[in-house]
Design a protein around this motif. Sequence first.
Motif, PDB file in Angstrom:
ATOM      1  N   GLY A   1     -11.950 -75.397  26.245  1.00 64.70           N
ATOM      2  CA  GLY A   1     -11.376 -75.643  27.563  1.00 64.70           C
ATOM      3  C   GLY A   1     -12.437 -76.218  28.467  1.00 64.70           C
ATOM      4  N   ASN A   2     -12.242 -76.063  29.738  1.00 61.45           N
ATOM      5  CA  ASN A   2     -13.130 -76.722  30.676  1.00 61.45           C
ATOM      6  C   ASN A   2     -13.852 -75.787  31.625  1.00 61.45           C
ATOM      7  OD1 ASN A   2     -12.281 -79.400  29.827  1.00 61.45           O
ATOM      8  ND2 ASN A   2     -10.305 -78.767  30.640  1.00 61.45           N
ATOM      9  N   GLN A   3     -13.650 -74.493  31.488  1.00 61.10           N
ATOM     10  CA  GLN A   3     -14.241 -73.565  32.434  1.00 61.10           C
ATOM     11  C   GLN A   3     -15.527 -72.959  31.900  1.00 61.10           C
ATOM     12  OE1 GLN A   3     -11.889 -70.831  34.653  1.00 61.10           O
ATOM     13  NE2 GLN A   3      -9.974 -71.866  34.176  1.00 61.10           N
ATOM     14  N   PHE A   4     -16.557 -73.026  32.745  1.00 60.84           N
ATOM     15  CA  PHE A   4     -17.814 -72.362  32.464  1.00 60.84           C
ATOM     16  C   PHE A   4     -17.801 -70.992  33.156  1.00 60.84           C
ATOM     17  CE2 PHE A   4     -20.641 -75.593  30.596  1.00 60.84           C
ATOM     18  CZ  PHE A   4     -19.847 -76.721  30.739  1.00 60.84           C
ATOM     19  N   TYR A   5     -18.428 -70.019  32.529  1.00 61.70           N
ATOM     20  CA  TYR A   5     -18.572 -68.693  33.112  1.00 61.70           C
ATOM     21  C   TYR A   5     -20.063 -68.416  33.240  1.00 61.70           C
ATOM     22  CZ  TYR A   5     -13.657 -68.281  31.964  1.00 61.70           C
ATOM     23  OH  TYR A   5     -12.313 -68.492  31.895  1.00 61.70           O
ATOM     24  N   PHE A   6     -20.476 -68.088  34.462  1.00 55.59           N
ATOM     25  CA  PHE A   6     -21.897 -67.895  34.740  1.00 55.59           C
ATOM     26  C   PHE A   6     -22.214 -66.416  34.947  1.00 55.59           C
ATOM     27  CE2 PHE A   6     -23.753 -72.090  35.410  1.00 55.59           C
ATOM     28  CZ  PHE A   6     -22.624 -72.880  35.502  1.00 55.59           C
ATOM     29  N   GLY A   7     -23.422 -66.039  34.566  1.00 54.58           N
ATOM     30  CA  GLY A   7     -23.939 -64.735  34.931  1.00 54.58           C
ATOM     31  C   GLY A   7     -24.377 -64.744  36.384  1.00 54.58           C
ATOM     32  N   THR A   8     -24.859 -63.607  36.856  1.00 52.26           N
ATOM     33  CA  THR A   8     -25.202 -63.450  38.266  1.00 52.26           C
ATOM     34  C   THR A   8     -26.558 -64.048  38.631  1.00 52.26           C
ATOM     35  OG1 THR A   8     -26.065 -61.259  37.766  1.00 52.26           O
ATOM     36  CG2 THR A   8     -23.799 -61.391  38.582  1.00 52.26           C
ATOM     37  N   GLY A   9     -27.316 -64.467  37.638  1.00 53.93           N
ATOM     38  CA  GLY A   9     -28.609 -65.080  37.922  1.00 53.93           C
ATOM     39  C   GLY A   9     -29.738 -64.063  37.944  1.00 53.93           C
ATOM     40  N   THR A  10     -30.904 -64.479  37.479  1.00 52.04           N
ATOM     41  CA  THR A  10     -32.105 -63.642  37.503  1.00 52.04           C
ATOM     42  C   THR A  10     -33.216 -64.415  38.186  1.00 52.04           C
ATOM     43  OG1 THR A  10     -31.485 -62.573  35.416  1.00 52.04           O
ATOM     44  CG2 THR A  10     -33.793 -62.388  36.100  1.00 52.04           C
ATOM     45  N   SER A  11     -33.729 -63.853  39.265  1.00 53.43           N
ATOM     46  CA  SER A  11     -34.793 -64.511  40.006  1.00 53.43           C
ATOM     47  C   SER A  11     -36.139 -64.193  39.369  1.00 53.43           C
ATOM     48  CB  SER A  11     -34.782 -64.036  41.458  1.00 53.43           C
ATOM     49  OG  SER A  11     -35.888 -64.565  42.163  1.00 53.43           O
ATOM     50  N   LEU A  12     -36.918 -65.224  39.090  1.00 53.59           N
ATOM     51  CA  LEU A  12     -38.251 -65.068  38.497  1.00 53.59           C
ATOM     52  C   LEU A  12     -39.294 -65.583  39.475  1.00 53.59           C
ATOM     53  CD1 LEU A  12     -40.259 -64.610  36.129  1.00 53.59           C
ATOM     54  CD2 LEU A  12     -39.772 -66.977  35.437  1.00 53.59           C
ATOM     55  N   THR A  13     -40.290 -64.762  39.737  1.00 59.02           N
ATOM     56  CA  THR A  13     -41.446 -65.188  40.523  1.00 59.02           C
ATOM     57  C   THR A  13     -42.681 -65.021  39.669  1.00 59.02           C
ATOM     58  OG1 THR A  13     -40.435 -64.513  42.611  1.00 59.02           O
ATOM     59  CG2 THR A  13     -42.810 -64.827  42.614  1.00 59.02           C
ATOM     60  N   VAL A  14     -43.466 -66.090  39.532  1.00 57.60           N
ATOM     61  CA  VAL A  14     -44.705 -66.031  38.771  1.00 57.60           C
ATOM     62  C   VAL A  14     -45.869 -66.145  39.743  1.00 57.60           C
ATOM     63  CG1 VAL A  14     -46.077 -67.083  36.945  1.00 57.60           C
ATOM     64  CG2 VAL A  14     -43.574 -67.110  36.803  1.00 57.60           C
TER      65      VAL A  14
ATOM     66  N   ARG B   1     -19.083 -68.925  40.876  1.00 59.56           N
ATOM     67  CA  ARG B   1     -17.691 -68.695  40.527  1.00 59.56           C
ATOM     68  C   ARG B   1     -16.913 -69.985  40.737  1.00 59.56           C
ATOM     69  NH1 ARG B   1     -15.855 -63.696  43.981  1.00 59.56           N
ATOM     70  NH2 ARG B   1     -17.228 -64.713  45.520  1.00 59.56           N
ATOM     71  N   LEU B   2     -16.071 -70.308  39.772  1.00 59.10           N
ATOM     72  CA  LEU B   2     -15.338 -71.559  39.790  1.00 59.10           C
ATOM     73  C   LEU B   2     -14.161 -71.460  40.747  1.00 59.10           C
ATOM     74  CD1 LEU B   2     -14.996 -74.385  38.524  1.00 59.10           C
ATOM     75  CD2 LEU B   2     -13.554 -73.292  36.787  1.00 59.10           C
ATOM     76  N   ILE B   3     -14.049 -72.445  41.644  1.00 56.57           N
ATOM     77  CA  ILE B   3     -12.953 -72.462  42.613  1.00 56.57           C
ATOM     78  C   ILE B   3     -11.794 -73.300  42.069  1.00 56.57           C
ATOM     79  CG2 ILE B   3     -12.291 -72.987  44.985  1.00 56.57           C
ATOM     80  CD1 ILE B   3     -15.285 -72.875  45.703  1.00 56.57           C
ATOM     81  N   HIS B   4     -12.051 -74.563  41.848  1.00 57.00           N
ATOM     82  CA  HIS B   4     -11.093 -75.498  41.263  1.00 57.00           C
ATOM     83  C   HIS B   4     -11.854 -76.490  40.406  1.00 57.00           C
ATOM     84  CE1 HIS B   4      -7.373 -74.616  43.560  1.00 57.00           C
ATOM     85  NE2 HIS B   4      -8.144 -74.414  44.609  1.00 57.00           N
ATOM     86  N   TYR B   5     -11.136 -77.152  39.517  1.00 55.49           N
ATOM     87  CA  TYR B   5     -11.762 -78.200  38.747  1.00 55.49           C
ATOM     88  C   TYR B   5     -10.741 -79.303  38.468  1.00 55.49           C
ATOM     89  CZ  TYR B   5      -9.586 -76.053  34.601  1.00 55.49           C
ATOM     90  OH  TYR B   5      -8.693 -75.537  33.696  1.00 55.49           O
ATOM     91  N   SER B   6     -11.258 -80.424  37.953  1.00 52.32           N
ATOM     92  CA  SER B   6     -10.410 -81.578  37.665  1.00 52.32           C
ATOM     93  C   SER B   6     -10.870 -82.216  36.366  1.00 52.32           C
ATOM     94  CB  SER B   6     -10.514 -82.586  38.805  1.00 52.32           C
ATOM     95  OG  SER B   6      -9.930 -83.825  38.439  1.00 52.32           O
TER      96      SER B   6
ATOM     97  N   GLY C   1      -9.424 -72.433  39.344  1.00 46.84           N
ATOM     98  CA  GLY C   1     -10.443 -71.689  38.634  1.00 46.84           C
ATOM     99  C   GLY C   1     -10.301 -70.205  38.890  1.00 46.84           C
ATOM    100  N   GLU C   2     -11.417 -69.530  38.994  1.00 47.69           N
ATOM    101  CA  GLU C   2     -11.440 -68.077  39.124  1.00 47.69           C
ATOM    102  C   GLU C   2     -11.084 -67.599  40.536  1.00 47.69           C
ATOM    103  OE1 GLU C   2     -14.803 -64.547  38.415  1.00 47.69           O
ATOM    104  OE2 GLU C   2     -15.310 -66.661  38.175  1.00 47.69           O
ATOM    105  N   VAL C   3     -11.500 -68.343  41.566  1.00 38.53           N
ATOM    106  CA  VAL C   3     -11.305 -67.907  42.952  1.00 38.53           C
ATOM    107  C   VAL C   3     -10.720 -69.023  43.807  1.00 38.53           C
ATOM    108  CG1 VAL C   3     -13.027 -66.056  42.967  1.00 38.53           C
ATOM    109  CG2 VAL C   3     -13.750 -68.423  43.376  1.00 38.53           C
ATOM    110  N   PRO C   4      -9.471 -69.450  43.553  1.00 39.72           N
ATOM    111  CA  PRO C   4      -8.917 -70.618  44.244  1.00 39.72           C
ATOM    112  C   PRO C   4      -8.306 -70.347  45.616  1.00 39.72           C
ATOM    113  CG  PRO C   4      -7.341 -69.781  42.660  1.00 39.72           C
ATOM    114  CD  PRO C   4      -8.567 -68.914  42.538  1.00 39.72           C
ATOM    115  N   ASP C   5      -8.041 -69.070  45.938  1.00 41.05           N
ATOM    116  CA  ASP C   5      -7.290 -68.778  47.156  1.00 41.05           C
ATOM    117  C   ASP C   5      -8.053 -69.200  48.407  1.00 41.05           C
ATOM    118  OD1 ASP C   5      -5.930 -65.655  45.846  1.00 41.05           O
ATOM    119  OD2 ASP C   5      -5.335 -67.743  45.565  1.00 41.05           O
ATOM    120  N   GLY C   6      -7.338 -69.881  49.316  1.00 38.73           N
ATOM    121  CA  GLY C   6      -7.935 -70.329  50.569  1.00 38.73           C
ATOM    122  C   GLY C   6      -8.529 -71.725  50.489  1.00 38.73           C
ATOM    123  N   TYR C   7      -8.461 -72.334  49.309  1.00 40.84           N
ATOM    124  CA  TYR C   7      -9.032 -73.672  49.099  1.00 40.84           C
ATOM    125  C   TYR C   7      -7.982 -74.608  48.513  1.00 40.84           C
ATOM    126  CZ  TYR C   7     -13.351 -70.901  49.150  1.00 40.84           C
ATOM    127  OH  TYR C   7     -14.359 -70.029  49.470  1.00 40.84           O
TER     128      TYR C   7
END
Lengths: 111, 114
Positions: free
Chosen positions: A96-109, B44-49, B58-64
């Motif tokens: 499909g076309n949707q990517f799912y991201f984690g919350t991110g990890t900040s790294l400071t060196v 977080r994905l809002i919309h896509y094309s 996407g995951e959070v489309p409400d209000g957009y």
Amino acid sequence: GNSVTQMEGPVTLSEEAFLTINCTYTATGYPSLFWYVQYPGEGLQLLLKATKADDKGSNKGFEATYRKETTSFHLEKGSVQVSDSAVYFCALLKTGNQFYFGTGTSLTVIP
Amino acid sequence: NAGVTQTPKFRVLKTGQSMTLLCAQDMNHEYMYWYRQDPGMGLRLIHYSVGEGTTAKGEVPDGYNVSRLKKQNFLLGLESAAPSQTSVYFCASRLAGGSSYEQYFGPGTRLTVT
């Protein structure tokens, strides 16, 4: 559903230290896995990817291996530099076309 | 080759106001995405094309709302802004098919709703 869980940050390391940032995922089948990096004030950039089990992605000294048995894609670097300071995001793409991201990890060196 | 550009870079809105964020790419990419980035939440994905004239939620489309009238542009609209929409908004694009899967991101738009 699909999701990515990343190690909580922030992480602070001395220059030349070893880096590991843990990432595990939940998805059915065989997603593609990615690490993106975000430098301060910028958008995300692709760092590396792996599209099938046991693949190893590598770039700029960073590596990550797609482990289906543990549903993991941990990011490693043997010797970090100050210029590696950034936020790192693990992500997956299922069919499909949707990517799912984690919350991110900040790294400071620090020097 | 400018890549992905976003307009504006910063904006402050009052609750209830409307605005449109513009994303433009010059790489002839088929797919375009709008994300929001909030502390502790990642992207977080809002919309896509997937092509000109097509959009999907996407995951959070409400209000957009979004529109893709031209292949190179992807617009994100807020009809009645709310403080919960305070965020950094990123646009991304990528090629369809192939094995690259790489998304190219814009520099972001920082929106504050008071």
